[in-house]
Design an enzyme around this catalytic site. Sequence first.
Site, PDB file in Angstrom:
ATOM      1  N   LYS A  26       0.842  -1.200   0.000  1.00 60.82           N
ATOM      2  CA  LYS A  26       0.000   0.000   0.000  1.00 60.82           C
ATOM      3  C   LYS A  26       0.873   1.244   0.000  1.00 60.82           C
ATOM      4  O   LYS A  26       0.637   2.175  -0.771  1.00 60.82           O
ATOM      5  CB  LYS A  26      -0.919   0.009   1.235  1.00 60.82           C
ATOM      6  CG  LYS A  26      -2.094  -0.941   1.121  1.00 60.82           C
ATOM      7  CD  LYS A  26      -2.842  -1.073   2.443  1.00 60.82           C
ATOM      8  CE  LYS A  26      -3.878  -2.178   2.329  1.00 60.82           C
ATOM      9  NZ  LYS A  26      -4.429  -2.630   3.611  1.00 60.82           N
ATOM     10  N   GLN A  74      -5.054  -1.445   9.650  1.00 56.13           N
ATOM     11  CA  GLN A  74      -4.977  -2.776   9.062  1.00 56.13           C
ATOM     12  C   GLN A  74      -5.649  -3.802   9.989  1.00 56.13           C
ATOM     13  O   GLN A  74      -5.390  -3.830  11.191  1.00 56.13           O
ATOM     14  CB  GLN A  74      -3.504  -3.149   8.818  1.00 56.13           C
ATOM     15  CG  GLN A  74      -3.285  -4.461   8.092  1.00 56.13           C
ATOM     16  CD  GLN A  74      -3.777  -4.448   6.647  1.00 56.13           C
ATOM     17  OE1 GLN A  74      -3.780  -3.413   5.985  1.00 56.13           O
ATOM     18  NE2 GLN A  74      -4.195  -5.592   6.156  1.00 56.13           N
ATOM     19  N   ASP A 102     -11.361   2.909   4.004  1.00 51.12           N
ATOM     20  CA  ASP A 102     -11.787   1.504   3.918  1.00 51.12           C
ATOM     21  C   ASP A 102     -13.299   1.402   3.691  1.00 51.12           C
ATOM     22  O   ASP A 102     -13.807   0.358   3.282  1.00 51.12           O
ATOM     23  CB  ASP A 102     -11.480   0.784   5.241  1.00 51.12           C
ATOM     24  CG  ASP A 102     -10.226  -0.065   5.170  1.00 51.12           C
ATOM     25  OD1 ASP A 102      -9.928  -0.591   4.089  1.00 51.12           O
ATOM     26  OD2 ASP A 102      -9.572  -0.214   6.215  1.00 51.12           O
TER      27      ASP A 102
END
Length: 286
Positions: free
Chosen positions: A51, A95, A118
């Site tokens: 990422k 995460q 997200d």
Amino acid sequence: MNIDGKALAQELRDTLAVEVKQLKDERGITPGLTVVLVGEDPASQVYVRNKARQTQEIGMISNKIDLPADTSQQALLDQLHRLNSDPAVHGILVQLPLPSHIDEALVIETIAPEKDVDGFHPMNSGGLCNGDPNALVPCTPQGCIMLAKKHLGDNLSGKHAVVIGRSNIVGKPVALLLLQESCTVTIAHSRTQNLPELCAQADILVAAVGRPEMVKAEWIKPGATVIDVGINRIPTDDGKGRLVGDVDYAEAQPVAGAITPVPGGVGPMTIACLLKNTLEAARRFG
Ligand code: GUN
């Protein structure tokens, strides 16, 4: 035929790089994404590194906050409050999975909805459910729709889509997106009866269960578009293991009209869509 997620992700990143530069030139805003990693899960470390690299490659600012596995819940929440009020941070991603002593739902709710790239915050999942165009949409489901459209064109109206899996991260949001596209949507899961027969009625089959090679050739309607979200590592004789999807690719490929391979299908699209969400957040709230 294959639907090439790697190529589509590259195309999307190329477009985003141009748009990032425009935002800098026109408004002086450089989109910033901060990824928070708690603990040392090796798979998570790989994802987070990828990422960060791709964020920088398209001209955005990437920050990574590494916290030890025994970080208290309160310390993590405090960190998120700091990021929420930092104007240089447009996107925040924590995460998952988190260590078991931390309440995942509480962490997600603490992220400012406008920075929740997200798309997991209840404001965003509620917005998606209600068809709010401003909701930030989860990345993997967005990628699935783009891959389906890559093969079928933009109009998915009236197609029967069967989604196997009902997670908050993939199954539910991808079903809502397909509904938004005017598909007829069936959500199947571990308790569904006659799963193979049901799947065999699907024009679009999305497999998101996390069971290696569960979907067999007989489950697939000839010519169907198959989107395989699974990423499962199975043991091999050389000890290295091999990545396979939720679909038995070798069997399914000749039956399907088009199928996403694993790796190289949905996976690359997830990060590209994360970058897209970060740009969107910076545009709206930068
Ligand atoms: N872990 C596995 N997939 C994801 C994802 O899409 N977002 C976050 N935050 N964590 C993950």
